[in-house]
Design a protein around this motif. Structure first.
Motif, short mmCIF file in Angstrom:
data_model
loop_
_atom_site.label_atom_id
_atom_site.label_comp_id
_atom_site.label_asym_id
_atom_site.label_seq_id
_atom_site.Cartn_x
_atom_site.Cartn_y
_atom_site.Cartn_z
N ARG A 69 63.36 -130.21 46.70
CA ARG A 69 64.46 -129.82 47.60
C ARG A 69 64.41 -128.33 47.92
N VAL A 70 64.02 -127.49 46.96
CA VAL A 70 63.88 -126.06 47.22
C VAL A 70 62.77 -125.85 48.26
N HIS A 71 61.67 -126.58 48.13
CA HIS A 71 60.59 -126.49 49.12
C HIS A 71 61.09 -126.83 50.52
N LYS A 72 62.09 -127.70 50.61
CA LYS A 72 62.63 -128.09 51.92
C LYS A 72 63.77 -127.18 52.37
N VAL A 97 63.56 -122.67 41.85
CA VAL A 97 63.69 -121.64 42.89
C VAL A 97 62.98 -120.36 42.47
N GLU A 98 63.01 -120.03 41.19
CA GLU A 98 62.32 -118.82 40.73
C GLU A 98 60.83 -118.92 40.99
N ASP A 99 60.25 -120.08 40.75
CA ASP A 99 58.81 -120.28 40.97
C ASP A 99 58.45 -120.23 42.45
N ILE A 100 59.32 -120.76 43.29
CA ILE A 100 58.99 -120.92 44.71
C ILE A 100 59.38 -119.71 45.55
N ALA A 101 60.63 -119.26 45.43
CA ALA A 101 61.12 -118.21 46.33
C ALA A 101 61.51 -116.93 45.61
N GLY A 102 61.66 -116.95 44.31
CA GLY A 102 62.09 -115.76 43.58
C GLY A 102 63.56 -115.81 43.21
N SER A 103 64.43 -116.08 44.19
CA SER A 103 65.86 -116.19 43.92
C SER A 103 66.51 -117.01 45.03
N TRP A 104 67.75 -117.41 44.79
CA TRP A 104 68.48 -118.16 45.82
C TRP A 104 68.67 -117.29 47.06
N GLN A 105 68.91 -115.99 46.87
CA GLN A 105 69.12 -115.09 48.01
C GLN A 105 67.85 -115.01 48.85
N GLU A 106 66.70 -114.94 48.21
CA GLU A 106 65.44 -114.89 48.95
C GLU A 106 65.17 -116.20 49.68
N LEU A 107 65.49 -117.31 49.03
CA LEU A 107 65.32 -118.61 49.69
C LEU A 107 66.25 -118.71 50.90
N LEU A 108 67.47 -118.26 50.74
CA LEU A 108 68.43 -118.27 51.85
C LEU A 108 67.90 -117.44 53.02
N ALA A 109 67.37 -116.26 52.75
CA ALA A 109 66.82 -115.41 53.81
C ALA A 109 65.65 -116.10 54.51
N GLU A 110 64.80 -116.80 53.73
CA GLU A 110 63.68 -117.55 54.32
C GLU A 110 64.18 -118.66 55.25
N VAL A 111 65.15 -119.42 54.76
CA VAL A 111 65.69 -120.54 55.55
C VAL A 111 66.32 -120.01 56.83
N TYR A 112 67.07 -118.91 56.72
CA TYR A 112 67.73 -118.34 57.89
C TYR A 112 66.71 -117.86 58.92
#
Length: 153
Positions: A69-72, A97-112
């Motif tokens: 789900r994090v990958h998506k 999320v730590e393995d994939i994007a580093g943090s939830w904030q970084e994942l959020l920025a990627e998704v945005y």
């Protein structure tokens, strides 16, 4: 009608077939095998043995599910709710999320940025629409507000 040992073998084989394809929670296995007409107590006994043998693990399922789900691009609130729907609660999935994007904030920025690019100067209606999209993906309001501050939207 087959005797208990035959039921045991059939239930165990069915569980293993499901687990070979992908990780399943105990709840998912119970639902799938129950739909085949077996008695819940027999199924639970087999699943219990699979857990003892290390062949089934709700923690492993949670990690695997969260990782996909994090990958998506889904956030922690959505992943947590989906895990609860699958009968798993309380299992940590933060490592995904730590393995994939580093943090939830970084994942959020990627998704945005993937969805909306770098456009600035948005009106309030567009900010609201984008905020709603991110919240539906499972990101908390506070993270979305922080992102909008960083982007100066």
């Amino acid at each position: 009608m087959p005797d208990e040992s035959e039921n045991y073998q059939v239930i165990r084989a069915a569980c293993l077939r499901y687990l070979i394809r992908r990780e399943h929670s105990q709840h998912e296995l119970l639902q799938k095998i129950s739909a085949k007409g077996f008695v819940r107590q027999e199924i639970q006994a087999v699943i219990g043995e699979l857990v003892e043998q290390g062949l089934q693990s709700d923690a492993r399922f949670a990690e695997s599910y969260a990782r996909s789900r994090v990958h998506k691009g889904f956030g922690p609130l959505r992943i947590k709710a989906e895990l609860q729907q699958r009968g798993v609660s309380g299992c940590p999935f933060e490592m995904a999320v730590e393995d994939i994007a580093g943090s939830w904030q970084e994942l959020l920025a990627e998704v945005y940025s993937k969805k909306f690019g770098k456009e600035t100067g948005l009106d309030i209606k567009e900010k609201f629409r984008r905020s709603l999209f991110l919240q539906q993906r499972g990101f908390p309001n506070e993270l979305v507000r922080q992102l909008f501050k960083q982007l100066a939207l």
